[in-house]
Write a protein that holds these residues in place. Sequence first.
Motif, mmCIF file in Angstrom:
data_model
loop_
_atom_site.group_PDB
_atom_site.id
_atom_site.type_symbol
_atom_site.label_atom_id
_atom_site.label_comp_id
_atom_site.label_asym_id
_atom_site.label_seq_id
_atom_site.Cartn_x
_atom_site.Cartn_y
_atom_site.Cartn_z
ATOM 1 N N THR A 156 62.464 49.640 51.043
ATOM 2 C CA THR A 156 61.695 49.699 49.808
ATOM 3 C C THR A 156 60.265 49.354 50.192
ATOM 4 N N LEU A 157 59.349 50.291 49.945
ATOM 5 C CA LEU A 157 57.939 50.083 50.244
ATOM 6 C C LEU A 157 57.289 49.349 49.082
ATOM 7 N N LEU A 158 56.770 48.174 49.346
ATOM 8 C CA LEU A 158 56.055 47.416 48.327
ATOM 9 C C LEU A 158 54.556 47.676 48.401
ATOM 10 N N SER A 159 54.045 47.853 49.620
ATOM 11 C CA SER A 159 52.619 48.106 49.792
ATOM 12 C C SER A 159 52.404 48.820 51.118
ATOM 13 N N GLY A 160 51.689 49.917 51.068
ATOM 14 C CA GLY A 160 51.263 50.632 52.262
ATOM 15 C C GLY A 160 49.753 50.569 52.323
ATOM 16 N N TYR A 161 49.101 51.722 52.122
ATOM 17 C CA TYR A 161 47.641 51.736 52.060
ATOM 18 C C TYR A 161 47.169 51.019 50.800
ATOM 19 N N ARG A 162 46.086 50.249 50.963
ATOM 20 C CA ARG A 162 45.410 49.613 49.832
ATOM 21 C C ARG A 162 43.930 49.953 49.916
ATOM 22 N N SER A 163 43.388 50.465 48.831
ATOM 23 C CA SER A 163 41.942 50.700 48.790
ATOM 24 C C SER A 163 41.244 49.337 48.834
ATOM 25 N N PRO A 164 39.974 49.319 49.225
ATOM 26 C CA PRO A 164 39.233 48.052 49.194
ATOM 27 C C PRO A 164 39.237 47.422 47.796
ATOM 28 N N GLU A 165 39.175 48.255 46.755
ATOM 29 C CA GLU A 165 39.197 47.734 45.383
ATOM 30 C C GLU A 165 40.529 47.065 45.072
ATOM 31 N N THR A 166 41.614 47.712 45.449
ATOM 32 C CA THR A 166 42.941 47.130 45.218
ATOM 33 C C THR A 166 43.092 45.841 46.005
ATOM 34 N N ASN A 167 42.653 45.844 47.257
ATOM 35 C CA ASN A 167 42.781 44.645 48.076
ATOM 36 C C ASN A 167 41.977 43.483 47.477
ATOM 37 N N ALA A 168 40.764 43.775 46.987
ATOM 38 C CA ALA A 168 39.932 42.726 46.370
ATOM 39 C C ALA A 168 40.604 42.176 45.119
ATOM 40 N N MET A 169 41.192 43.051 44.316
ATOM 41 C CA MET A 169 41.888 42.606 43.102
ATOM 42 C C MET A 169 43.074 41.710 43.468
ATOM 43 N N LEU A 170 43.874 42.136 44.451
ATOM 44 C CA LEU A 170 45.029 41.330 44.868
ATOM 45 C C LEU A 170 44.578 40.006 45.480
ATOM 46 N N ARG A 171 43.496 40.053 46.232
ATOM 47 C CA ARG A 171 42.958 38.835 46.853
ATOM 48 C C ARG A 171 42.492 37.838 45.802
ATOM 49 N N SER A 172 41.974 38.325 44.686
ATOM 50 C CA SER A 172 41.523 37.426 43.617
ATOM 51 C C SER A 172 42.701 36.736 42.931
ATOM 52 N N ARG A 173 43.889 37.292 43.087
ATOM 53 C CA ARG A 173 45.093 36.732 42.456
ATOM 54 C C ARG A 173 45.960 35.909 43.402
ATOM 55 N N SER A 174 45.736 36.065 44.725
ATOM 56 C CA SER A 174 46.612 35.399 45.688
ATOM 57 C C SER A 174 45.849 35.012 46.941
ATOM 58 N N SER A 175 46.120 33.829 47.435
ATOM 59 C CA SER A 175 45.491 33.381 48.683
ATOM 60 C C SER A 175 46.150 34.031 49.898
ATOM 61 N N GLY A 176 47.275 34.722 49.709
ATOM 62 C CA GLY A 176 47.996 35.331 50.818
ATOM 63 C C GLY A 176 47.512 36.720 51.193
ATOM 64 N N VAL A 177 46.448 37.208 50.550
ATOM 65 C CA VAL A 177 45.930 38.548 50.835
ATOM 66 C C VAL A 177 44.682 38.413 51.705
ATOM 67 N N ALA A 178 44.712 39.031 52.864
ATOM 68 C CA ALA A 178 43.595 38.929 53.812
ATOM 69 C C ALA A 178 42.390 39.730 53.337
ATOM 70 N N ARG A 179 41.213 39.183 53.557
ATOM 71 C CA ARG A 179 39.961 39.865 53.181
ATOM 72 C C ARG A 179 39.854 41.210 53.902
ATOM 73 N N ASN A 180 40.151 41.224 55.190
ATOM 74 C CA ASN A 180 40.078 42.448 55.995
ATOM 75 C C ASN A 180 41.483 42.938 56.333
ATOM 76 N N SER A 181 42.299 43.082 55.325
ATOM 77 C CA SER A 181 43.697 43.455 55.489
ATOM 78 C C SER A 181 43.867 44.773 56.247
ATOM 79 N N ARG A 182 44.833 44.807 57.119
ATOM 80 C CA ARG A 182 45.154 46.047 57.831
ATOM 81 C C ARG A 182 45.678 47.126 56.878
ATOM 82 N N HIS A 183 46.104 46.728 55.694
ATOM 83 C CA HIS A 183 46.512 47.709 54.686
ATOM 84 C C HIS A 183 45.354 48.655 54.349
ATOM 85 N N MET A 184 44.122 48.152 54.388
ATOM 86 C CA MET A 184 42.963 48.961 53.997
ATOM 87 C C MET A 184 42.610 50.043 55.011
ATOM 88 N N VAL A 185 43.161 49.951 56.213
ATOM 89 C CA VAL A 185 42.891 50.970 57.233
ATOM 90 C C VAL A 185 44.161 51.711 57.636
#
Length: 185
Positions: free
Chosen positions: A107-136
Amino acid sequence: MTTQLTRRSLIRAFAATTVAAAPVMANATGLLRGAGDIRKLQMYNGRAGENLNMIYWIDGDYIAPALEEVNYFMRDWRTDGVIDISINTIDIMAAAHNLMDTSEPYTLLSGYRSPETNAMLRSRSSGVARNSRHMVGEAADLQLQSRSVSQIFNAARACNAGGVGRYSRSNFVHMDCGPVRSWGG
């Protein structure tokens, strides 16, 4: 088709990973060699209600249309953004899946994340990396109902081919093609 990985074939697969040009990724691809002349990826995306059951590599060649389908499947569902997913990440996911000897799709929960999506998730959780490999396109967060987080984590770590994070409370494992490392509890 279910491939059983015996102890002997696993040892042969690890022995086959002595490729000097790419020693880290050789571990994941070596594990896949034990699966035969094909590489396959099976996933379910609950957000989009989509299934993927794809042979993406045959006899040493990646199949471009199959990789395009994987790219679309692993898109950012919030923005519909698509990016090329790293073949190294795809290989790690497939190798770990083979080690668990299950026919259940990830079950895929997260693959690619746009920078906007990553920033939104980061604002909600400390477990999301600023330069997440999801964004590339180099990471995936996955789960299996038939396997525990620890079992998935251990299979991915056995590939010795990237980053593996265990998120037991959230019931998923992060896999990426970055430096070999592991974290989480």
